[in-house]
Design a protein around this motif. Structure first.
Motif, PDB file in Angstrom:
ATOM      1  N   UNK A   1      -5.704 -39.399 -41.800  1.00  0.00           N
ATOM      2  CA  UNK A   1      -4.471 -38.715 -42.160  1.00  0.00           C
ATOM      3  C   UNK A   1      -3.491 -38.661 -40.992  1.00  0.00           C
ATOM      4  N   UNK A   2      -4.011 -38.455 -39.788  1.00  0.00           N
ATOM      5  CA  UNK A   2      -3.149 -38.444 -38.600  1.00  0.00           C
ATOM      6  C   UNK A   2      -2.551 -39.826 -38.360  1.00  0.00           C
ATOM      7  N   UNK A   3      -3.363 -40.855 -38.525  1.00  0.00           N
ATOM      8  CA  UNK A   3      -2.871 -42.224 -38.346  1.00  0.00           C
ATOM      9  C   UNK A   3      -1.795 -42.554 -39.380  1.00  0.00           C
ATOM     10  N   UNK A   4      -1.992 -42.142 -40.629  1.00  0.00           N
ATOM     11  CA  UNK A   4      -0.988 -42.387 -41.667  1.00  0.00           C
ATOM     12  C   UNK A   4       0.315 -41.653 -41.355  1.00  0.00           C
ATOM     13  N   UNK A   5       0.209 -40.434 -40.842  1.00  0.00           N
ATOM     14  CA  UNK A   5       1.403 -39.677 -40.478  1.00  0.00           C
ATOM     15  C   UNK A   5       2.167 -40.370 -39.357  1.00  0.00           C
ATOM     16  N   UNK A   6       1.419 -40.932 -38.405  1.00  0.00           N
ATOM     17  CA  UNK A   6       2.054 -41.638 -37.293  1.00  0.00           C
ATOM     18  C   UNK A   6       2.782 -42.878 -37.782  1.00  0.00           C
ATOM     19  N   UNK A   7       2.138 -43.650 -38.662  1.00  0.00           N
ATOM     20  CA  UNK A   7       2.745 -44.884 -39.158  1.00  0.00           C
ATOM     21  C   UNK A   7       3.995 -44.594 -39.989  1.00  0.00           C
ATOM     22  N   UNK A   8       4.002 -43.499 -40.734  1.00  0.00           N
ATOM     23  CA  UNK A   8       5.120 -43.179 -41.611  1.00  0.00           C
ATOM     24  C   UNK A   8       6.157 -42.288 -40.956  1.00  0.00           C
ATOM     25  N   UNK A   9       5.858 -41.824 -39.719  1.00  0.00           N
ATOM     26  CA  UNK A   9       6.790 -40.944 -39.033  1.00  0.00           C
ATOM     27  C   UNK A   9       6.915 -39.588 -39.698  1.00  0.00           C
ATOM     28  N   UNK A  10       5.832 -39.111 -40.306  1.00  0.00           N
ATOM     29  CA  UNK A  10       5.842 -37.838 -41.012  1.00  0.00           C
ATOM     30  C   UNK A  10       5.071 -36.787 -40.213  1.00  0.00           C
ATOM     31  N   UNK A  11       5.412 -35.495 -40.389  1.00  0.00           N
ATOM     32  CA  UNK A  11       4.662 -34.440 -39.698  1.00  0.00           C
ATOM     33  C   UNK A  11       3.307 -34.214 -40.360  1.00  0.00           C
ATOM     34  N   UNK A  12       2.385 -33.633 -39.629  1.00  0.00           N
ATOM     35  CA  UNK A  12       1.100 -33.197 -40.178  1.00  0.00           C
ATOM     36  C   UNK A  12       0.678 -31.959 -39.395  1.00  0.00           C
ATOM     37  N   UNK A  13       0.219 -30.949 -40.109  1.00  0.00           N
ATOM     38  CA  UNK A  13      -0.194 -29.699 -39.474  1.00  0.00           C
ATOM     39  C   UNK A  13      -1.634 -29.379 -39.843  1.00  0.00           C
ATOM     40  N   UNK A  14      -2.236 -28.519 -39.044  1.00  0.00           N
ATOM     41  CA  UNK A  14      -3.641 -28.191 -39.242  1.00  0.00           C
ATOM     42  C   UNK A  14      -3.849 -26.696 -39.013  1.00  0.00           C
ATOM     43  N   UNK A  15      -4.590 -26.064 -39.901  1.00  0.00           N
ATOM     44  CA  UNK A  15      -4.969 -24.660 -39.766  1.00  0.00           C
ATOM     45  C   UNK A  15      -6.454 -24.565 -39.477  1.00  0.00           C
ATOM     46  N   UNK A  16      -6.817 -23.725 -38.509  1.00  0.00           N
ATOM     47  CA  UNK A  16      -8.215 -23.348 -38.305  1.00  0.00           C
ATOM     48  C   UNK A  16      -8.325 -21.865 -38.613  1.00  0.00           C
TER      49      UNK A  16
ATOM     50  N   UNK B   1      -7.398 -23.407 -30.119  1.00  0.00           N
ATOM     51  CA  UNK B   1      -6.897 -22.553 -29.040  1.00  0.00           C
ATOM     52  C   UNK B   1      -5.970 -21.470 -29.588  1.00  0.00           C
ATOM     53  N   UNK B   2      -5.146 -21.832 -30.571  1.00  0.00           N
ATOM     54  CA  UNK B   2      -4.274 -20.839 -31.205  1.00  0.00           C
ATOM     55  C   UNK B   2      -5.111 -19.786 -31.937  1.00  0.00           C
ATOM     56  N   UNK B   3      -6.203 -20.219 -32.568  1.00  0.00           N
ATOM     57  CA  UNK B   3      -7.096 -19.272 -33.224  1.00  0.00           C
ATOM     58  C   UNK B   3      -7.690 -18.299 -32.209  1.00  0.00           C
ATOM     59  N   UNK B   4      -8.071 -18.817 -31.065  1.00  0.00           N
ATOM     60  CA  UNK B   4      -8.634 -17.962 -30.013  1.00  0.00           C
ATOM     61  C   UNK B   4      -7.637 -16.882 -29.602  1.00  0.00           C
ATOM     62  N   UNK B   5      -6.358 -17.238 -29.512  1.00  0.00           N
ATOM     63  CA  UNK B   5      -5.338 -16.260 -29.146  1.00  0.00           C
ATOM     64  C   UNK B   5      -5.171 -15.217 -30.253  1.00  0.00           C
ATOM     65  N   UNK B   6      -5.269 -15.676 -31.512  1.00  0.00           N
ATOM     66  CA  UNK B   6      -5.188 -14.721 -32.615  1.00  0.00           C
ATOM     67  C   UNK B   6      -6.325 -13.708 -32.549  1.00  0.00           C
ATOM     68  N   UNK B   7      -7.520 -14.155 -32.200  1.00  0.00           N
ATOM     69  CA  UNK B   7      -8.669 -13.262 -32.057  1.00  0.00           C
ATOM     70  C   UNK B   7      -8.447 -12.303 -30.878  1.00  0.00           C
ATOM     71  N   UNK B   8      -7.973 -12.863 -29.784  1.00  0.00           N
ATOM     72  CA  UNK B   8      -7.779 -12.064 -28.577  1.00  0.00           C
ATOM     73  C   UNK B   8      -6.704 -10.996 -28.767  1.00  0.00           C
ATOM     74  N   UNK B   9      -5.692 -11.306 -29.557  1.00  0.00           N
ATOM     75  CA  UNK B   9      -4.558 -10.396 -29.726  1.00  0.00           C
ATOM     76  C   UNK B   9      -4.767  -9.357 -30.825  1.00  0.00           C
ATOM     77  N   UNK B  10      -5.961  -9.315 -31.412  1.00  0.00           N
ATOM     78  CA  UNK B  10      -6.233  -8.242 -32.355  1.00  0.00           C
ATOM     79  C   UNK B  10      -6.730  -8.657 -33.724  1.00  0.00           C
ATOM     80  N   UNK B  11      -6.819  -9.956 -33.992  1.00  0.00           N
ATOM     81  CA  UNK B  11      -7.318 -10.459 -35.277  1.00  0.00           C
ATOM     82  C   UNK B  11      -6.367 -10.141 -36.434  1.00  0.00           C
TER      83      UNK B  11
END
Length: 457
Positions: free
Chosen positions: A313-328, A439-449
């Motif tokens: 999916x990341x490779x397809x986004x790169x080839x098409x110049x489209x954004x891709x996001x991910x949630x943990x 890493x963003x998830x870790x900050x969410x945990x650290x800042x109070x969940x």
């Protein structure tokens, strides 16, 4: 196409004759002079098909066949009875013992080779499915090999193609007490019916008046929808050349006119039983494939599937110049749920969480359970702004209503922390995307969940 053929006969001259005929067609021939010796060879998996003499001292061919077909390990091996007995009652006895076909002595060379090739072709398809079924059994799935032994071959759906009403009525009546029989006099209509409905067997008369019945058989074999559908033909004695041609193009079995009802019934049951066996193998393989990529508790895709598809999916986004996001996503204080209410309650929470998460994402998003209480959502064609909105929707849905546990007897509060990352630049790969969301998830945990944090990269 070659195969290992086991020739079983207590008379050495008969063995040598069949061995010479089959070797001339490049089959690998092994021999046995008794029933117990043949069973031992089959148990060791040393043959692909058995040519079995009926009249042998000690253990006759009928008993050998019964034992082979009663054993899940050898049930799949095709058995051709080779006998001087030519009465319908003898063939019925052999078919009821599990024989796949018959050859009458003296054996016709063309018939011998055609039947062996036809059955070997079918076995080659089943062997691959069987190997996968054995693997799936080892991971706890049902055993289709054992189920095949108990299959009766009754209550099948049969399509009978015959343009002579007197003939079709007799056949339908003879089979009607054991199967559902649909009669079709028009071959082209029969082809459509075979493709559209779920039949277990097609029976075709070689005496069709205005259509080549072998062309119909060939068309059935050529369609994806009907390629595995067994075909049994009804032939007159003078039809032997066309019958052999039919076996060569994929016809599975035949009955000769005048038709013996008991023999026809036995051959029909054999074909229905074999089709159901193959279907069980295919279903088992499909289920094992689904198990390999699905989390059994939540029904979401598992980590293996996520890791294999994220890079694509990341490779397809790169080839098409489209954004891709991910949630943990990580359920807050999940260990406390297990410690306080028990692991059954923890499983209830995981299932409910997965259901709420699935309802909050789109069909194109890839929702997975990463492991434990941690989940991932991959969002193609989505920038961080939209991903943040979806993440907040998930967070609020989780926090808004209590989670039922212990079959609804209790309910508890559950919250979730979520980290988000968006692909940055052409060199940003799948591993980096996952790491930054983590890493963003870790900050969410650290800042109070119970919050959503966007990666600041």
């Amino acid at each position: 196409m070659t195969a290992r053929v086991l020739v079983v006969d207590d008379i050495l001259a008969n063995v040598k004759l069949l061995e010479a005929r089959l070797s001339a067609e490049y089959f690998d021939v092994i021999t046995a002079m008794s029933g117990p010796e043949a069973l031992s060879i089959c148990d060791r998996g040393q043959c692909d098909i058995v040519l079995l003499d009926v009249m042998m001292p000690g253990m006759d061919g009928f008993e050998v066949c019964r034992r082979l077909k009663a054993n899940p390990a050898t049930h799949h091996i095709p058995v051709i009875m080779v006998t001087a007995l030519d009465q319908p009652a003898d063939r019925v006895k052999g078919l009821e013992a599990g024989a796949d076909d018959f050859l009458t002595k003296p054996v016709n060379d063309l018939a011998l080779v055609t039947r062996v090739r036809s059955l070997v072709r079918l076995k080659m398809v089943q062997d691959e499915l069987r190997m996968r079924a054995v693997t799936s059994k080892e991971i706890g799935m049902r055993d289709p090999l054992a189920e095949a032994v108990s299959e009766s071959g009754l209550n099948g759906r049969i399509l009978l193609v015959d343009d002579r009403s007197s003939s079709s009525e007799r056949i339908a009546q003879a089979l009607g007490h054991q199967h559902q029989v649909d009669v079709e006099s028009k071959p082209q209509e029969a082809l459509f019916k075979a493709a559209e409905r779920d039949y277990d067997l097609v029976m075709v008369s070689l005496g069709l008046a205005d259509f080549d019945p072998l062309r119909l058989c060939s068309q059935i074999r050529s369609l994806d929808r009907t390629r595995g559908l067994p075909i049994l033909v009804m032939a007159d004695p003078e039809d032997e050349p066309r019958l052999l041609r039919g076996l060569d193009i994929g016809v599975n079995d035949y009955v000769m006119r005048p038709i013996d009802r008991n023999e026809m019934a036995a051959r029909v049951r054999t074909q229905v039983r074999r089709k159901r066996y193959t279907e069980r193998l295919r279903d088992n393989v499909q289920q094992s494939m689904e198990m390999a990529i699905t989390d059994g508790l939540t029904g979401l895709h598992n980590r293996r599937y996520m890791e294999s598809h994220l890079a694509t999916l990341v490779e397809q986004a790169s080839m098409r110049g489209k954004p891709i996001s991910l949630l943990v996503l990580d359920i807050d204080f999940f260990k406390a749920v297990n410690d306080t209410y028990g692991h059954d309650a923890g499983d209830d929470v995981l299932r409910e969480f997965a259901q709420r998460m699935r309802k909050s994402v789109r069909g194109i998003d890839l929702a997975c359970r990463l492991g434990g209480e941690e989940f991932v959502v991959v969002m193609p064609d989505t920038d961080a702004g939209v991903a943040s909105i979806v993440a907040e929707r998930i967070r609020s849905k989780v926090a808004a209503d209590k989670f039922p546990i212990h079959k609804g007897e209790r309910a508890i509060d559950v919250t979730v922390s979520i980290g988000i990352s968006q692909r940055e630049g052409a060199t940003d790969g799948a591993d980096a995307l996952l790491k930054r969301a983590d890493q963003a998830l870790y900050r969410a945990k650290r800042d109070g969940r119970n919050r959503v944090v966007l990666d600041a990269a």
